[in-house]
Enzyme design. Structure first.
Site, PDB file in Angstrom:
ATOM      1  N   SER A   1       0.805  -1.227   0.000  1.00  0.00           N
ATOM      2  CA  SER A   1       0.000   0.000   0.000  1.00  0.00           C
ATOM      3  C   SER A   1       0.837   1.276   0.000  1.00  0.00           C
ATOM      4  CB  SER A   1      -0.910   0.028   1.212  1.00  0.00           C
ATOM      5  OG  SER A   1      -2.131  -0.545   0.868  1.00  0.00           O
TER       6      SER A   1
ATOM      7  N   LYS B   1       0.640   3.420  -2.970  1.00  0.00           N
ATOM      8  CA  LYS B   1      -0.496   4.318  -3.219  1.00  0.00           C
ATOM      9  C   LYS B   1      -0.063   5.783  -3.222  1.00  0.00           C
ATOM     10  CE  LYS B   1      -3.792   0.926  -1.673  1.00  0.00           C
ATOM     11  NZ  LYS B   1      -4.004  -0.050  -0.666  1.00  0.00           N
TER      12      LYS B   1
ATOM     13  N   TYR C   1      -2.476  -2.163 -10.888  1.00  0.00           N
ATOM     14  CA  TYR C   1      -2.480  -1.912  -9.441  1.00  0.00           C
ATOM     15  C   TYR C   1      -1.705  -3.010  -8.690  1.00  0.00           C
ATOM     16  CZ  TYR C   1      -4.229  -2.065  -4.651  1.00  0.00           C
ATOM     17  OH  TYR C   1      -4.307  -2.153  -3.279  1.00  0.00           O
TER      18      TYR C   1
ATOM     19  N   TYR D   1      -4.776   3.596   7.321  1.00  0.00           N
ATOM     20  CA  TYR D   1      -6.045   2.849   7.295  1.00  0.00           C
ATOM     21  C   TYR D   1      -7.009   3.397   8.343  1.00  0.00           C
ATOM     22  CZ  TYR D   1      -2.727  -0.324   5.036  1.00  0.00           C
ATOM     23  OH  TYR D   1      -1.759  -0.855   4.245  1.00  0.00           O
TER      24      TYR D   1
ATOM     25  N   VAL E   1       0.756  -3.722   3.787  1.00  0.00           N
ATOM     26  CA  VAL E   1       0.575  -5.013   4.459  1.00  0.00           C
ATOM     27  C   VAL E   1       1.829  -5.891   4.459  1.00  0.00           C
ATOM     28  CG1 VAL E   1      -1.927  -5.277   4.286  1.00  0.00           C
ATOM     29  CG2 VAL E   1      -0.481  -6.008   2.388  1.00  0.00           C
TER      30      VAL E   1
HETATM   31  N1  GLN Z   1      -1.964  -5.238  -2.476  1.00  0.00           N
HETATM   32  C1  GLN Z   1      -2.696  -5.107  -1.272  1.00  0.00           C
HETATM   33  C2  GLN Z   1      -4.188  -5.236  -1.525  1.00  0.00           C
HETATM   34  O1  GLN Z   1      -4.694  -4.699  -2.474  1.00  0.00           O
HETATM   35  C3  GLN Z   1      -2.357  -3.784  -0.667  1.00  0.00           C
HETATM   36  C4  GLN Z   1      -3.090  -3.556   0.606  1.00  0.00           C
HETATM   37  C5  GLN Z   1      -2.262  -2.977   1.684  1.00  0.00           C
HETATM   38  O2  GLN Z   1      -1.021  -2.914   1.691  1.00  0.00           O
HETATM   39  N2  GLN Z   1      -2.943  -2.600   2.714  1.00  0.00           N
HETATM   40  O3  GLN Z   1      -4.911  -5.870  -0.810  1.00  0.00           O
END
Ligand code: GLN
Length: 540
Positions: free
Chosen positions: A180, A183, A308, A360, A378
């Site tokens: 994430s 992003k 993505y 989050y 994550v």
């Molecule tokens: N690739 C992960 C997903 O789309 C990224 C989520 C994350 O790092 N929180 O679920």
């Protein structure tokens, strides 16, 4: 006079005379430039031998956080290795060597980088790392099967300041997927390409208050913000939509590499494949956005999702992610290369959203207690930005219930406990906590100066604040003058009363043999004289 690239970045205000004649050719040493080079040489030549070994130079720079692989030092250090294998540099060789990096070398010599006591800070970071090693709470993410295979005990902390001072500890060279954290960069790329107005027709700017992959959109049928899954899928839809997937991926990975001072980023193919195989939720988010006509016209949904997942599988190490964070801290300019990667406005928008939405559904708590823009992933990656000061990466794969790295969050808590990096630290807080931008000695002498000034001015509030922060009210300046001397001289009755109730020494003697009582008598401050006599009489 030429303004170097370093000066352009704004991180190094110095304007360097790089094209100046080599000063050692002038006899007599009267040239001010020569004098300054001589002072610089002496500052490095600890044993005053007139010879500076390459090793001495490297060690001195390293103490300040300027490492041997720093691109700004590369030529200087290569040249410092003589052809004949010997390593001593005399003054003339030193001067010709540092001419390309003299701004940086000079600032190291003068302890004038953004964190002046860098070695001490680095030691503190090592301590925090050691303290957090026994913390094994949380669990690695397992909803992407390939992510679950990582060794959960790994733990790295990496720092890079806006002056390119670096320190790493732990598994700082193990690679991990950004997940994430990608992003942030995807959002910046979308902004650079379309500007905020267009981007925010497709994605909101509010925290969602729910978890990162929750099946929810805002009232307009748009993702809440670009830092949760739906929003990041939208950013991906906006990046070079007309190019083929290979070009789009190259574009993103090049941006990552430029943010990380030109180091090549990797790609974790099996994480990508594994995520693609288990992506029902992200597909569901994609279809729900398509149903709401949230995407730009002509978006290929499946291709966007693939793009993505690929962005999430970009790999780097903690040292690199700290450099990326430092580029954000420096408004889009990479401190190690001086290259502008993103516009200041782009970075500002991204940092604003990182502050409100980067962690989050823990974002509000994080903003409350830590206050810094940050983004977690994550994989256990955490990128933290202290704007104008430094970038930090903490990587530790065990996650809490929100999906944030447990050790990452703990690190942040410890950081704001010790240093005044919370953007809303009060003036009082700043004196209790250490200010990384200042020398310890500078902080102490400033506290004395402020105390003496406040005592002379009668500013009781300022004195109380300093006292609350633990300042020693009996402390004397270079002339042996204490706050009580100053308050007595100026007839500041309330300050004198306060200082006496706090038990300061009423008989302190300055370098001319004077006591506060003598000062008050000389100036005819009768009320103060009475107070001081009473205090003196009350002494056992
Ligand atoms: N690739 C992960 C997903 O789309 C990224 C989520 C994350 O790092 N929180 O679920």
């Amino acid at each position: 006079m030429e303004i170097t690239q370093e000066a352009e970045t704004g991180t190094s205000p110095e304007i360097v005379d790089v094209k100046h004649e080599i000063p050692h050719q002038r006899p007599g040493g009267s040239d001010p430039l020569e004098a300054s080079y001589r002072a610089l040489f002496a500052a490095f030549d600890d044993d005053a031998s007139g010879q500076l070994s390459r090793q001495e130079l490297v060690e001195r720079l390293a103490k300040a956080g300027i490492l041997e692989d720093d691109p700004r030092m590369r030529e200087t250090l290569i040249a410092a290795r003589k052809g004949d294998g010997s390593e001593g540099l005399d003054f003339a060789e030193f001067v010709s060597l540092i001419q390309n990096s003299s701004g940086l070398v000079r600032r190291v010599a003068e302890d004038n980088l953004v964190i002046p006591d860098f070695a001490e800070f680095a030691a503190e970071i090592d301590d925090i790392h050691r303290e957090l090693l026994p913390e094994t709470g949380g669990a690695v993410a397992d909803y992407i099967p390939q992510l679950a295979r990582v060794d959960p005990d790994q733990f790295a902390i990496a720092i890079c300041t806006v002056d390119g001072q670096r320190h790493v500890v732990g598994d700082a060279h193990s690679r991990f997927c950004v997940q994430s954290v990608s992003k942030t960069v995807s959002y910046c790329l979308a902004l650079e390409e379309h500007g905020p107005d267009k981007v925010h027709q497709h994605v909101g700017r509010e925290p969602s208050g729910v978890s990162f992959n929750e099946l929810t959109l805002n009232k307009k049928g748009r993702p809440h913000n670009p830092l949760i899954n739906a929003g990041a899928i939208m950013s991906c839809a906006l990046i070079r939509p007309d190019a083929d997937l290979a070009e789009r991926f190259d574009h993103v990975s090049k941006a990552w590499s430029r943010l990380a001072a030109g180091r090549p980023v990797g790609f974790h193919n099996s994480v990508y494949l594994s995520e693609r195989e288990t992506a029902d939720r992200n597909f569901a988010l994609g279809y729900s956005m398509r149903e709401q006509r949230a995407f730009p016209e002509g978006t290929d949904l499946v291709q966007t999702l693939e793009f993505y997942f690929q962005n999430c599988a970009i790999e780097l190490d903690a040292e690199m992610l700290a450099i990326v964070a430092a580029t954000f801290a420096d408004g889009g300019i990479c401190p190690l290369t001086g290259e502008r990667v993103f516009a200041t406005q782009t970075v500002q928008h991204c940092l604003s959203l990182m502050s409100s939405c980067g962690m989050y559904d823990f974002s509000g708590e994080f903003a409350f207690s830590i206050g810094l823009p940050a983004k977690s992933g994550v994989s256990g990656a955490l990128m933290v930005v202290v704007p104008g000061l430094m970038g930090i990466c903490v990587w530790s794969p065990r996650l809490d219930e929100h999906g944030n790295s447990v050790r990452g969050i703990e690190f942040c808590r410890k950081l704001v406990e010790r240093y005044s990096v919370h953007p809303h630290d009060s003036a009082e807080g700043q004196t209790v906590k250490r200010d990384l931008r200042r020398h310890k000695s500078q902080t102490n002498s400033e506290a004395v100066a402020i105390l003496c000034w406040a005592a002379a001015e009668g500013d009781l509030h300022a004195i109380r604040v300093l006292a609350a922060a633990g300042a020693d009210l009996s402390t004397a300046n270079y002339d042996g003058r204490t706050p009580l001397h100053l308050a007595a001289t100026e007839g500041q009755v309330n300050v004198v009363k306060y200082l006496l109730t706090r038990g300061v020494d009423a008989t302190a003697v300055d370098r001319w043999g004077g006591t506060p009582l003598m000062d008050a008598e000389r100036r005819g401050h009768d009320e103060v004289v009475a107070l001081l006599r009473a205090a003196d009489g009350a002494r056992p």
